[in-house]
Design a protein around this motif. Structure first.
Motif, short mmCIF file in Angstrom:
data_model
loop_
_atom_site.label_atom_id
_atom_site.label_comp_id
_atom_site.label_asym_id
_atom_site.label_seq_id
_atom_site.Cartn_x
_atom_site.Cartn_y
_atom_site.Cartn_z
N ASN A 84 -2.12 -3.34 12.00
CA ASN A 84 -1.81 -3.74 10.69
C ASN A 84 -3.14 -4.30 10.00
O ASN A 84 -3.20 -4.16 8.69
CB ASN A 84 -0.83 -5.18 10.65
CG ASN A 84 0.59 -4.55 10.96
OD1 ASN A 84 1.21 -3.68 10.64
ND2 ASN A 84 1.26 -4.98 12.18
N SER A 99 -4.06 -2.09 6.99
CA SER A 99 -4.00 -2.49 5.50
C SER A 99 -5.02 -2.16 4.48
O SER A 99 -4.94 -2.15 3.46
CB SER A 99 -3.98 -4.15 5.52
OG SER A 99 -5.07 -4.70 6.07
N THR A 141 1.62 -2.92 2.58
CA THR A 141 2.22 -3.46 3.71
C THR A 141 3.75 -2.82 3.67
O THR A 141 3.94 -2.76 4.82
CB THR A 141 2.30 -5.00 3.30
OG1 THR A 141 0.80 -5.68 3.08
CG2 THR A 141 2.80 -5.74 4.54
N LYS A 196 5.08 -1.32 7.30
CA LYS A 196 6.44 -1.84 7.98
C LYS A 196 7.25 -0.48 8.06
O LYS A 196 8.00 -0.47 9.10
CB LYS A 196 6.90 -2.74 7.03
CG LYS A 196 8.30 -3.38 7.64
CD LYS A 196 7.99 -3.89 8.84
CE LYS A 196 9.39 -4.64 9.47
NZ LYS A 196 9.30 -4.80 10.90
#
Length: 120
Positions: A62, A66, A71, A75
Protein backbone atom coordinates in the motif's frame (compact mmCIF):
# COMPACT_ATOMS: atom_id res chain seq x y z
CA UNK A 1 21.11 -4.20 -1.89
CA UNK A 2 18.96 -2.23 -4.37
CA UNK A 3 15.35 -1.51 -3.49
CA UNK A 4 12.54 -3.59 -4.98
CA UNK A 5 11.41 -0.53 -6.87
CA UNK A 6 14.57 -0.56 -8.97
CA UNK A 7 13.75 -4.04 -10.34
CA UNK A 8 9.97 -4.03 -10.55
CA UNK A 9 7.85 -1.30 -12.16
CA UNK A 10 5.99 0.80 -9.57
CA UNK A 11 2.63 -0.17 -11.08
CA UNK A 12 3.39 -3.91 -10.77
CA UNK A 13 5.09 -4.01 -7.34
CA UNK A 14 1.93 -3.47 -5.26
CA UNK A 15 0.11 -6.18 -7.23
CA UNK A 16 2.87 -8.69 -6.52
CA UNK A 17 3.08 -7.73 -2.84
CA UNK A 18 -0.71 -7.81 -2.41
CA UNK A 19 -0.85 -11.23 -4.04
CA UNK A 20 1.83 -12.61 -1.72
CA UNK A 21 0.20 -10.99 1.32
CA UNK A 22 -3.16 -12.49 0.39
CA UNK A 23 -1.67 -15.97 0.23
CA UNK A 24 -0.51 -15.53 3.83
CA UNK A 25 -3.80 -14.01 4.95
CA UNK A 26 -5.89 -16.72 3.33
CA UNK A 27 -3.88 -19.37 5.16
CA UNK A 28 -4.17 -17.38 8.39
CA UNK A 29 -7.94 -17.08 8.13
CA UNK A 30 -8.90 -20.40 6.53
CA UNK A 31 -5.93 -22.80 6.71
CA UNK A 32 -6.94 -24.10 10.13
CA UNK A 33 -10.24 -25.37 8.69
CA UNK A 34 -8.33 -28.38 7.40
CA UNK A 35 -7.27 -29.12 10.99
CA UNK A 36 -10.51 -28.70 12.96
CA UNK A 37 -9.38 -31.17 15.62
CA UNK A 38 -6.66 -28.75 16.80
CA UNK A 39 -7.63 -26.59 19.79
CA UNK A 40 -9.05 -23.21 18.85
CA UNK A 41 -6.39 -21.35 20.84
CA UNK A 42 -3.70 -23.03 18.72
CA UNK A 43 -5.54 -22.04 15.55
CA UNK A 44 -5.78 -18.42 16.73
CA UNK A 45 -2.12 -18.21 17.72
CA UNK A 46 -0.96 -19.86 14.50
CA UNK A 47 -3.18 -17.49 12.51
CA UNK A 48 -1.69 -14.47 14.27
CA UNK A 49 1.79 -15.72 13.48
CA UNK A 50 0.95 -16.16 9.81
CA UNK A 51 -0.85 -12.79 9.67
CA UNK A 52 2.35 -11.04 10.79
CA UNK A 53 3.94 -11.94 7.45
CA UNK A 54 0.82 -10.77 5.64
CA UNK A 55 1.21 -7.34 7.23
CA UNK A 56 4.92 -7.28 6.35
CA UNK A 57 3.85 -7.48 2.70
CA UNK A 58 0.55 -5.57 2.70
CA UNK A 59 1.87 -2.42 4.36
CA UNK A 60 4.69 -1.93 1.81
CA UNK A 61 2.27 -2.85 -1.00
CA UNK A 62 0.00 0.00 0.00
CA UNK A 63 2.88 2.40 0.68
CA UNK A 64 4.49 1.78 -2.73
CA UNK A 65 1.13 1.50 -4.45
CA UNK A 66 -0.08 4.87 -3.19
CA UNK A 67 2.51 6.52 -5.43
CA UNK A 68 0.78 5.05 -8.49
CA UNK A 69 -2.81 4.24 -7.53
CA UNK A 70 -5.62 5.96 -5.65
CA UNK A 71 -6.52 4.37 -2.32
CA UNK A 72 -9.84 3.10 -3.73
CA UNK A 73 -7.93 1.44 -6.56
CA UNK A 74 -5.54 -0.24 -4.12
CA UNK A 75 -8.42 -1.54 -2.02
CA UNK A 76 -10.22 -2.78 -5.11
CA UNK A 77 -7.08 -4.57 -6.29
CA UNK A 78 -6.72 -6.16 -2.89
CA UNK A 79 -10.31 -7.44 -2.94
CA UNK A 80 -10.04 -8.92 -6.44
CA UNK A 81 -6.70 -10.52 -5.59
CA UNK A 82 -8.26 -11.91 -2.41
CA UNK A 83 -11.03 -13.57 -4.42
CA UNK A 84 -8.60 -15.10 -6.90
CA UNK A 85 -6.32 -16.39 -4.14
CA UNK A 86 -9.29 -17.66 -2.14
CA UNK A 87 -10.76 -19.47 -5.15
CA UNK A 88 -7.50 -21.34 -5.71
CA UNK A 89 -7.11 -22.02 -1.99
CA UNK A 90 -10.66 -23.31 -1.69
CA UNK A 91 -10.23 -25.75 -4.56
CA UNK A 92 -6.64 -26.90 -3.97
CA UNK A 93 -6.23 -26.73 -0.16
CA UNK A 94 -9.74 -27.25 1.21
CA UNK A 95 -10.85 -29.43 -1.73
CA UNK A 96 -14.13 -27.51 -1.98
CA UNK A 97 -15.45 -27.06 -5.51
CA UNK A 98 -16.56 -23.71 -6.85
CA UNK A 99 -19.80 -23.65 -8.80
CA UNK A 100 -21.34 -21.52 -11.49
CA UNK A 101 -22.93 -19.28 -8.84
CA UNK A 102 -19.46 -18.47 -7.48
CA UNK A 103 -18.20 -17.70 -10.98
CA UNK A 104 -21.12 -15.33 -11.61
CA UNK A 105 -20.67 -13.60 -8.26
CA UNK A 106 -16.92 -13.18 -8.84
CA UNK A 107 -17.64 -11.85 -12.34
CA UNK A 108 -19.94 -9.17 -10.91
CA UNK A 109 -17.25 -8.17 -8.43
CA UNK A 110 -14.70 -8.00 -11.27
CA UNK A 111 -17.11 -5.80 -13.23
CA UNK A 112 -17.39 -3.49 -10.22
CA UNK A 113 -13.59 -3.38 -10.02
CA UNK A 114 -13.43 -2.44 -13.70
CA UNK A 115 -15.61 0.60 -12.98
CA UNK A 116 -13.27 1.72 -10.17
CA UNK A 117 -10.38 1.96 -12.64
CA UNK A 118 -12.27 3.95 -15.28
CA UNK A 119 -11.29 7.60 -15.72
CA UNK A 120 -14.49 9.19 -17.02
Amino acid sequence: MPALTSFIPPSVLPILLLTASNVFMTFAWYGHLKHKSAPLVIAVLASWGIAFFEYCLAVPANRYGSAVYATAELKTMQEVITLVVFAGFSVFWLKEPLGWNHAIGFAFIALGAWFIFQKW
